[in-house]
Design a protein around this motif. Structure first.
Motif, mmCIF file in Angstrom:
data_model
loop_
_atom_site.group_PDB
_atom_site.id
_atom_site.type_symbol
_atom_site.label_atom_id
_atom_site.label_comp_id
_atom_site.label_asym_id
_atom_site.label_seq_id
_atom_site.Cartn_x
_atom_site.Cartn_y
_atom_site.Cartn_z
ATOM 1 N N VAL A 181 41.160 83.790 2.967
ATOM 2 C CA VAL A 181 42.222 83.019 3.627
ATOM 3 C C VAL A 181 43.577 83.582 3.238
ATOM 4 C CG1 VAL A 181 43.092 80.703 4.100
ATOM 5 C CG2 VAL A 181 40.718 80.999 3.437
ATOM 6 N N VAL A 182 43.748 83.798 1.933
ATOM 7 C CA VAL A 182 45.001 84.395 1.455
ATOM 8 C C VAL A 182 45.077 85.840 1.943
ATOM 9 C CG1 VAL A 182 46.147 85.253 -0.628
ATOM 10 C CG2 VAL A 182 45.280 82.913 -0.550
ATOM 11 N N GLY A 183 46.225 86.214 2.423
ATOM 12 C CA GLY A 183 46.401 87.561 2.951
ATOM 13 C C GLY A 183 46.090 87.652 4.433
ATOM 14 N N GLN A 184 45.638 86.555 4.998
ATOM 15 C CA GLN A 184 45.313 86.553 6.433
ATOM 16 C C GLN A 184 46.502 86.069 7.255
ATOM 17 O OE1 GLN A 184 42.454 87.430 7.837
ATOM 18 N NE2 GLN A 184 40.935 87.406 6.200
ATOM 19 N N ARG A 185 46.513 86.474 8.504
ATOM 20 C CA ARG A 185 47.575 86.056 9.429
ATOM 21 C C ARG A 185 47.213 84.706 10.049
ATOM 22 N NH1 ARG A 185 50.670 90.581 10.702
ATOM 23 N NH2 ARG A 185 51.455 89.605 12.614
ATOM 24 N N VAL A 186 47.286 83.695 9.215
ATOM 25 C CA VAL A 186 46.854 82.374 9.659
ATOM 26 C C VAL A 186 48.010 81.657 10.359
ATOM 27 C CG1 VAL A 186 46.033 80.151 8.818
ATOM 28 C CG2 VAL A 186 45.264 82.256 7.707
ATOM 29 N N PRO A 187 47.774 81.077 11.530
ATOM 30 C CA PRO A 187 48.846 80.286 12.148
ATOM 31 C C PRO A 187 49.206 79.107 11.258
ATOM 32 C CG PRO A 187 47.096 80.715 13.734
ATOM 33 C CD PRO A 187 46.597 81.169 12.393
ATOM 34 N N MET A 188 50.410 78.642 11.367
ATOM 35 C CA MET A 188 50.833 77.469 10.593
ATOM 36 C C MET A 188 49.922 76.298 10.903
ATOM 37 S SD MET A 188 54.894 77.314 10.427
ATOM 38 C CE MET A 188 55.855 78.715 9.950
ATOM 39 N N HIS A 189 49.623 75.534 9.896
ATOM 40 C CA HIS A 189 48.630 74.466 10.091
ATOM 41 C C HIS A 189 49.095 73.437 11.116
ATOM 42 C CE1 HIS A 189 50.254 70.815 8.019
ATOM 43 N NE2 HIS A 189 51.065 71.705 7.519
ATOM 44 N N ASP A 190 50.412 73.326 11.299
ATOM 45 C CA ASP A 190 50.931 72.337 12.251
ATOM 46 C C ASP A 190 51.495 73.003 13.503
ATOM 47 O OD1 ASP A 190 53.981 71.648 10.297
ATOM 48 O OD2 ASP A 190 53.015 73.518 10.939
ATOM 49 N N ALA A 191 51.070 74.212 13.760
ATOM 50 C CA ALA A 191 51.616 74.928 14.915
ATOM 51 C C ALA A 191 51.280 74.227 16.217
ATOM 52 C CB ALA A 191 51.100 76.371 14.933
ATOM 53 N N ALA A 192 50.072 73.696 16.319
ATOM 54 C CA ALA A 192 49.690 73.042 17.573
ATOM 55 C C ALA A 192 50.498 71.769 17.782
ATOM 56 C CB ALA A 192 48.191 72.737 17.585
ATOM 57 N N ALA A 193 50.712 71.019 16.707
ATOM 58 C CA ALA A 193 51.512 69.796 16.832
ATOM 59 C C ALA A 193 52.918 70.130 17.310
ATOM 60 C CB ALA A 193 51.555 69.061 15.499
ATOM 61 N N LYS A 194 53.463 71.216 16.778
ATOM 62 C CA LYS A 194 54.829 71.583 17.166
ATOM 63 C C LYS A 194 54.869 72.103 18.607
ATOM 64 C CE LYS A 194 56.322 72.857 12.495
ATOM 65 N NZ LYS A 194 56.280 73.953 11.503
ATOM 66 N N ILE A 195 53.901 72.906 18.972
ATOM 67 C CA ILE A 195 53.974 73.561 20.276
ATOM 68 C C ILE A 195 53.632 72.598 21.417
ATOM 69 C CG2 ILE A 195 51.635 74.479 20.628
ATOM 70 C CD1 ILE A 195 54.907 76.468 20.937
ATOM 71 N N THR A 196 53.054 71.451 21.086
ATOM 72 C CA THR A 196 52.783 70.460 22.113
ATOM 73 C C THR A 196 53.823 69.351 22.117
ATOM 74 O OG1 THR A 196 51.357 69.267 20.584
ATOM 75 C CG2 THR A 196 50.291 70.810 22.101
ATOM 76 N N GLY A 197 54.801 69.435 21.250
ATOM 77 C CA GLY A 197 55.835 68.408 21.199
ATOM 78 C C GLY A 197 55.413 67.154 20.465
ATOM 79 N N GLN A 198 54.294 67.204 19.776
ATOM 80 C CA GLN A 198 53.839 66.013 19.073
ATOM 81 C C GLN A 198 54.404 65.909 17.667
ATOM 82 O OE1 GLN A 198 49.580 64.824 19.509
ATOM 83 N NE2 GLN A 198 49.476 66.773 20.586
ATOM 84 N N ALA A 199 54.821 67.010 17.108
ATOM 85 C CA ALA A 199 55.359 66.988 15.752
ATOM 86 C C ALA A 199 56.581 66.088 15.706
ATOM 87 C CB ALA A 199 55.728 68.406 15.318
ATOM 88 N N GLN A 200 56.694 65.305 14.654
ATOM 89 C CA GLN A 200 57.772 64.319 14.614
ATOM 90 C C GLN A 200 58.854 64.715 13.631
ATOM 91 O OE1 GLN A 200 55.965 60.277 14.529
ATOM 92 N NE2 GLN A 200 56.250 60.711 16.707
ATOM 93 N N TYR A 201 60.028 64.942 14.179
ATOM 94 C CA TYR A 201 61.222 65.198 13.384
ATOM 95 C C TYR A 201 61.928 63.853 13.216
ATOM 96 C CZ TYR A 201 59.979 69.876 14.942
ATOM 97 O OH TYR A 201 59.284 71.037 15.215
ATOM 98 N N THR A 202 62.902 63.800 12.366
ATOM 99 C CA THR A 202 63.495 62.505 12.021
ATOM 100 C C THR A 202 63.979 61.733 13.239
ATOM 101 O OG1 THR A 202 64.147 63.458 9.905
ATOM 102 C CG2 THR A 202 65.176 61.379 10.521
ATOM 103 N N ASP A 203 64.645 62.396 14.184
ATOM 104 C CA ASP A 203 65.164 61.673 15.339
ATOM 105 C C ASP A 203 64.069 61.247 16.305
ATOM 106 O OD1 ASP A 203 67.062 62.254 18.286
ATOM 107 O OD2 ASP A 203 67.307 60.563 16.925
ATOM 108 N N ASP A 204 62.853 61.726 16.111
ATOM 109 C CA ASP A 204 61.760 61.303 16.983
ATOM 110 C C ASP A 204 61.153 59.992 16.510
ATOM 111 O OD1 ASP A 204 60.591 64.741 17.100
ATOM 112 O OD2 ASP A 204 62.026 63.702 18.404
ATOM 113 N N LEU A 205 61.473 59.629 15.264
ATOM 114 C CA LEU A 205 60.862 58.427 14.694
ATOM 115 C C LEU A 205 61.573 57.192 15.225
ATOM 116 C CD1 LEU A 205 60.585 59.681 11.013
ATOM 117 C CD2 LEU A 205 58.813 59.685 12.777
ATOM 118 N N VAL A 206 60.782 56.214 15.570
ATOM 119 C CA VAL A 206 61.301 54.961 16.103
ATOM 120 C C VAL A 206 60.673 53.832 15.321
ATOM 121 C CG1 VAL A 206 61.395 53.457 18.124
ATOM 122 C CG2 VAL A 206 61.595 55.913 18.411
#
Lengths: 178, 323, 766
Positions: free
Chosen positions: C6-31
């Motif tokens: 795993v180490v040394g591999q080109r692993v995508p960020m673990h939350d890449a899918a959440a970010k790329i689908t707009g599901q990742a929550q940044y502070t202003d997204d919280l309600v």
């Protein structure tokens, strides 16, 4: 020289009577959302605050960074300087409408695989702009990609992997953008 | 940054739009909104009502008419740049439309809107909070100009791209208002003054841009037209200086944007070029005349000397590309 | 390069899918239900006493729920460096820069909050202001802070060796001065905070776009006068920081204050303009370098004097000026060095930590001067850098312990790759190549709060949960930590689930600054994962009939190294673990603090200030448009020693982002401050590079394997932003023969310099 802000901020104090709220029907990702907005509500505000679709981001609120990009009738536009009322009767597509259920679009998958995102804040805007491009031209050259995406700012990636991800889809993956 | 409140009208025809503009107090027309809405967020423009032109079908379309090409005012910059006929005959316009802001602005923004954009200044195009550090400026409704450091003047600079191209294409504009239709050379649209830069009635709509066939350059003509833009970055920015050149045989026209309160033809330069064939030597000879006749002020942070050098350099580059 | 499971591999960020689908929550997204919206009111004068604040109209506006000024809150100062605390959340009595917070209002919606803020009128008695550090240090200059005479709020004087003897022994001594300007971090996400209060147990929860959740918790406790244990800071997804989200800001304090006062959640979101004017920026700096060299170009002695424009408050002042000093001591050997650095208050926007933190500025000066000296004495600029290069294992004047150093290789590789021999001084006028070098610490050691902790839990179903204090702001810290844990526990990435930067749940980590997260939090995670192994592997050894040190683990499988057919799966082992009445989950704990032989404090003593150091050489090729002055950066390449990359794809991403930021620093970005006000506080006017400014980029990996870094890793996030600007300006010098001594280098400067060059040539020709 100290001027007072109040002298210039006539705004809503007397203006509360004007531009009253109305019910708009916004068709977003195929669904009709009925939202209550005054005419001064931007499409970005309506999406984020009324429809609770927070995937579209507010980076500068003045149309200079592309983080707020959505598709309106297939065209990529800046929702922070678009009035929500103008979006009525049009078909709006946001980042939430790009993946198919739980499945990423080929473009989204390419971003993930190529490391074309870091903090991810600019990414929804890029996906919408690139989705528009690939729908129009499935095999754009690098110069075209750069020109069409130049209105989307990114601070983390230095753009290299974003271009590579779009090119990967442009050069071969079947399906292209959805 | 929220927009101020306003009433909103969405007429379905030009006649309706004109009626609303003339009858609703404080009403202003809006199409793409890429200029006006930003200024409204900054509260330097606060119309009580907006009349949207997006559903006014009379503003659409590019067509040929009596020895001229007529471009509807509502045609987006995106459509202007992709129109093959325009590209073949009026390349300066195509080029200018393709470098306005970003592709998003070109998608949203209209040709009329780009021509009618408000003049700009680093003291004017700022939020109400930013501006309250100093006295309200003359253009924003106060008395004092922070650039010229005196009262009652405004040297806000015009920065539209397409205007320079259309000026060298000898374009006219058609305007419709409650008193009917008028058509006149584009140059007369601009007052030359910074605070109220447009010579347009408050209820008038710019319905079309008309380019005479005599300005067309294509494979047959010995010439062409081009627009060259210098900005800080390769996208998003307004031009620091933009230069348009049109040439047909020994006739040369030059226009600039970003250098004065309106876009303008470089009349001193054109006189020096009158009747002369354009050659590299001639270009080099007359290029220093490019900045003559403009009043450059520090509405942007770039020094005036730099902008003057750019005017010569961009003219030379543009003209050189048409040889 | 080590490439493990795993180490040394080109692993995508673990939350890449959440970010790329707009599901990742940044502070202003919280309600949160009942949420209120806040807006700050800011000073319109650069320096002034507050005479009165009229909040009556704001209070009377329907929908407004609360208004406060500086006199309504405790008189407590805060700051990221405890001994340099000097900021109030809202100004008391005095404002010190345009944008200084004076009042805050909350309302039921954003529109009302903005309107209410505009209804607050403040009367100031304007005071004389000072806008340049060199003016601020003069006798009689206005005092920005009464308790700081001379406006110097932090300084450092360091002497190594014998400077005067060094100059005496030099064949040449040159003195040159430089200036670097204000750059804004410009993260895509504006600053935001959301607070919520539980009145029953007095618990405050703050979601904040922050790089330093634990420091923030401490500052909140001090200023709100609430015990730290009642405060929980949670970092949601953060849309970039680059240092600008280090520090508590008024939005954090005010969100908490109102949440507690009103018993409702409160959110504050900054406008982009507020981010430009009222958060942080890179310190402008005046630098003078006096350097003595031998005729071969060996640096024998150097004196550096630096004045940093700190703006109105300290932020990281003592740390910044100290880093600025110590890290001129790498990558070159300088036996005789004097560094005098001053952090100076001015009535301007506040300088803070920005990618490189006080080092890009002297780096620019040093790398420019090396080129200039090389030209003056007739030696090759690349050779000169090699001549002075530090090597691993050598004694160091400041006490740095450099276990691995690929610096000399990086100089050679970068020079070769840019075509130094073929191009330097040989390209047509207008085209040139340049190099510049840098080195950066992997976090600074021996300060308080520099330990990092981690807890890993392996559950009965094979889920690996990680609790880490690491603050991922988009650089991928969580992913790197997950990779380390996955590697050691022997599972694929998808089995690892990380919860980080929640002070209520996760162990302490100092935060994301100084490029220390991978080494510090990574090592803590490594130790925690090793603790898991220590508990699990005896059971595995029993099952496989082998010794513990014979076991290999990957992809949920354990096997005997020399007899791979003897294997057992994770599921089976966990079942066996239960049957032998051991408790599940298996909990592994780990902590890590940088090793030190003796206690040193960065701010006062020398010593090994970092666990390890990255090294790099960056090279640029540019083409100058001689008619418009525009500089086209054709290519930037980096020969980079960052040890063993845990994730090469993320390391490349850091490099590419750094370079574009460096190009912005060199050519496009300039927070233009006139009379204390930023004149371009927007993405339209600021010069943030777009995709059109993208050059060709290349990365060359220089291979070292560091003994201290987890899996041999060293920092990769900041070092690469130190040298692009000098590399570009060195390339411009090669292209047009003009030595620029300041940043940014803009087209008008280029044209003015070319004009002067022509005039001088014409003058000489006569």
């Amino acid at each position: 020289m100290c001027a007072h802000a109040t002298a210039q901020a006539t705004g809503t104090e007397k203006g509360r009577a004007m531009g009253a709220k109305r019910i708009l029907t916004l068709n977003v990702n195929g669904d009709d959302y009925e939202v209550v907005c005054a005419p001064n509500t931007t499409l970005l505000e309506a999406l984020r605050e009324k429809a609770f679709l927070t995937g579209t981001k507010r980076g500068c609120d003045l149309g200079a960074c592309g983080a707020c990009t959505v598709l309106m009738d297939g065209e990529a536009i800046l929702s922070c300087i678009t009035l929500a009322v103008e979006a009525e009767g049009r078909s709006i597509r946001t980042i939430e409408g790009v993946s198919d259920g739980g499945e990423l679009s080929p473009l989204q998958q390419a971003f993930v695989d190529h490391g074309a995102l870091q903090c991810g804040f600019c990414s929804p805007g890029f996906i919408m702009s690139a989705t528009e491009l690939l729908a129009e031209n499935p095999h754009p050259e690098r110069a075209e990609i750069q020109r069409r995406l130049a209105g989307n700012l990114c601070r983390c990636t230095g753009y290299v992997k974003i271009v590579e991800a779009v090119e990967a889809v442009a050069q071969g993956a079947e399906g292209g953008a959805r | 940054m929220r927009l101020p409140r306003f009433e909103y009208y969405q007429p379905g025809s030009l006649a309706e739009a004109v009626t609303m503009l003339s009858q609703v107090p404080g009403a202003r027309p809006v199409a793409g909104g890429t200029d006006l809405l930003v200024n409204m967020k900054h509260r330097v423009e606060q119309p009580a009502a907006l009349v949207s032109l997006t559903r006014v079908s009379e503003l659409a379309g590019v067509r040929l008419e009596d020895g001229a090409t007529v471009i509807g005012g509502g045609v987006t910059l995106k459509h202007v740049q992709h129109d093959e006929g325009l590209k073949a005959r009026f390349p300066a316009l195509t080029q200018a439309a393709s470098v306005v802001g970003s592709y998003r602005h070109q998608t949203m923004g209209t040709l009329a809107g780009n021509l009618l954009q408000n003049t700009r200044c680093r003291f004017f195009n700022q939020s109400v909070e930013w501006r309250s550090v100093r006295a309200l400026c003359y253009k924003a409704g106060g008395d004092y100009c922070h650039v010229m450091k005196k009262e009652g003047v405004c040297f806000c600079t015009y920065h539209g791209d397409t205007a320079a191209a259309l000026l060298v294409l000898d374009a006219e504009v058609r305007v419709e208002g409650p008193d009917g239709v008028r058509q006149f050379p584009l140059a007369q649209l601009y007052s030359g003054e910074g605070k109220a830069p447009l010579s347009l009635g408050s209820a008038e709509v710019l319905t079309a841009v008309i380019i005479p066939d005599s300005s067309a350059t294509d494979g047959d003509t010995a010439g062409g037209s081009t627009y060259v833009k210098h900005a800080l970055r390769g996208a998003i920015d307004f031009p620091i200086v933009g230069a348009a050149v049109w040439r047909n045989g020994d006739a040369t026209r030059v226009a600039f944007t970003g250098v004065d309160r309106s876009p303008l033809r470089a009349t001193v330069l054109e006189e020096a070029l009158a009747g002369r064939a354009l050659t590299p030597a001639v270009i080099e000879e007359v290029a220093p005349l490019a900045p003559k006749g403009v009043t450059i002020t520090r509405t942007t942070v770039q020094p005036g000397s730099f902008k003057r050098e750019l005017m010569s350099a961009l003219f030379a580059r543009a003209a050189g590309s048409l040889l | 390069m080590k490439v493990l499971n795993v180490v040394g591999q080109r692993v995508p960020m673990h939350d890449a899918a959440a970010k790329i689908t707009g599901q990742a929550q940044y502070t202003d997204d919280l309600v949160l239900p009942g949420m209120l919206f806040g807006k700050l009111v800011r000073s319109t004068v650069a320096h002034g006493r507050i005479k009165s604040i009229d909040v009556s109209k704001a209070k009377a506006l329907p929908g407004v729920k609360g208004v406060i000024t500086g006199m309504d809150i405790p008189d407590r100062v805060y700051g990221i460096v405890p001994k340099a605390k000097d900021e109030h959340a809202l100004a008391r009595e005095k404002v010190r820069y345009i944008g200084d917070e004076v009042a805050a209002v909350v309302a039921i919606d954003q529109e009302t909050a903005e309107e209410a803020a505009r209804l607050i009128t403040v009367e100031y008695e304007e005071l004389p202001a000072v806008f340049d550090p060199l003016d601020a240090i003069k006798e009689g200059a206005p005092l920005v802070h009464e308790n700081t005479p001379g406006n110097v709020s932090a300084q450092i004087h360091k002497e190594f060796g014998d400077l005067e003897a060094g100059f005496a022994a030099s064949d040449y001594v040159f003195e040159d001065s430089y200036y670097t300007h204000a750059q804004n971090h410009a993260p895509m996400e504006p600053h935001a905070a959301l607070a919520s209060y539980d009145a029953l147990n007095g618990d405050l929860t703050l979601w904040s776009g922050t790089q330093i959740p634990y420091f923030l918790k401490r500052n909140l406790s001090t200023t709100l006068v609430i015990p730290e244990q009642n405060i929980r800071v949670i970092k949601p997804k953060v849309g970039g920081g680059f240092g600008q989200k280090i520090d508590m800001f008024a939005k954090d304090f005010c969100a908490c204050w109102f949440a507690k006062e009103l018993g409702r959640p409160v959110k504050f979101l900054y406008d982009r303009e507020e981010v430009f004017q009222s958060t942080r920026q890179r310190h402008p700096m005046y630098l003078t370098l006096k350097t003595g060299v031998s005729k071969e170009g060996k640096i024998i002695a150097q004196k550096i004097t630096a004045h940093a424009d700190g703006g109105a408050y300290n932020s990281t002042a003592p740390l910044m000026i100290t880093l600025s000093c110590f890290f001129v001591m790498i990558p070159y050997k300088i036996e005789n060095l004097v560094y005098e650095g001053y952090h100076v208050y001015t009535n301007k926007p506040v300088g803070g930590a920005m990618r490189g933190h006080g080092i890009p500025q002297p780096r620019f000066a040093i790398e420019r001067q090396i080129d200039q000296i090389a030209k003056r004495i007739g030696v090759d600029a690349s050779e000169m850098r090699l001549l002075n290069a530090i090597e691993a294992g050598e004694p160091h004047p400041a006490g740095f312990i450099i276990n691995t150093c690929g610096f000399a290789d990086s100089v050679r590789e970068a020079s070769k790759a840019i075509g130094w021999a073929e191009k330097r001084g040989k390209l047509p006028f207008g085209r040139g190549v340049g190099i510049a070098c840098a080195s950066f610490p992997s976090g600074v050691a021996n300060m308080s709060h520099l330990a990092s902790g981690c807890v890993v839990q392996l559950s009965s179903e094979g889920r690996v949960s990680v609790l880490s204090g690491a603050a991922d702001i988009g650089q991928g810290a969580e992913t790197v930590i997950a990779q380390i844990v996955a590697e050691r526990v022997g599972v694929p990435m998808e089995d690892v689930h990380i919860t980080a930067a929640d002070t209520g749940l996760c162990p302490l980590d100092a935060g994301t600054f100084g490029s220390g997260v991978t080494v510090r939090a990574g090592n803590a995670a490594l130790n925690a994962a090793n603790d898991i192994r220590a508990q699990l592997f005896p059971v595995v050894a029993e099952a496989l009939g082998c010794e513990v040190d014979e076991i290999e683990a990957a992809n949920r499988l354990f096997w005997v190294r020399d007899d791979p057919d003897r294997s057992v799966g994770m599921r089976d082992i966990l079942r066996q673990y239960q049957y032998i009445d051991r408790s599940l989950p298996i909990v592994g704990r780990g902590a890590w603090v940088p090793p030190a032989d003796s206690a040193t404090t960065l701010l006062t003593n020398n010593g090994n200030l970092s666990p390890n150091y990255s090294f790099m050489t960056q090279a640029a090729e540019v083409e100058v448009d001689l008619e418009t002055g525009r500089v086209n950066v054709i290519k930037v390449l980096t020969a980079h020693d960052c040890g063993q990359p845990i994730n090469p794809m993320l390391v490349e991403g850091q490099l590419e982002g750094s370079i574009l930021g460096g190009i912005g620093y060199a050519l496009y970005e300039d927070s233009t401050c006139i009379d204390g006000q930023q004149h371009n506080p927007s993405f339209l006017d600021y010069g943030f590079p777009t995709m059109m400014e993208l050059p060709e980029m290349e990365g060359i990996h220089i291979d070292t394997d560091d003994p201290i870094g987890p899996f041999g890793a060293k920092e990769a996030g900041e070092g690469t932003q130190l040298a692009p600007a000098p590399a570009i300006v060195n390339a411009i010098a090669d292209a047009i023969g003009v030595d620029f001594d300041r940043l940014p280098v803009t087209p008008d400067m280029i044209l003015a310099a070319l004009k002067k060059q022509r005039e001088e040539a014409a003058g000489e020709a006569r």
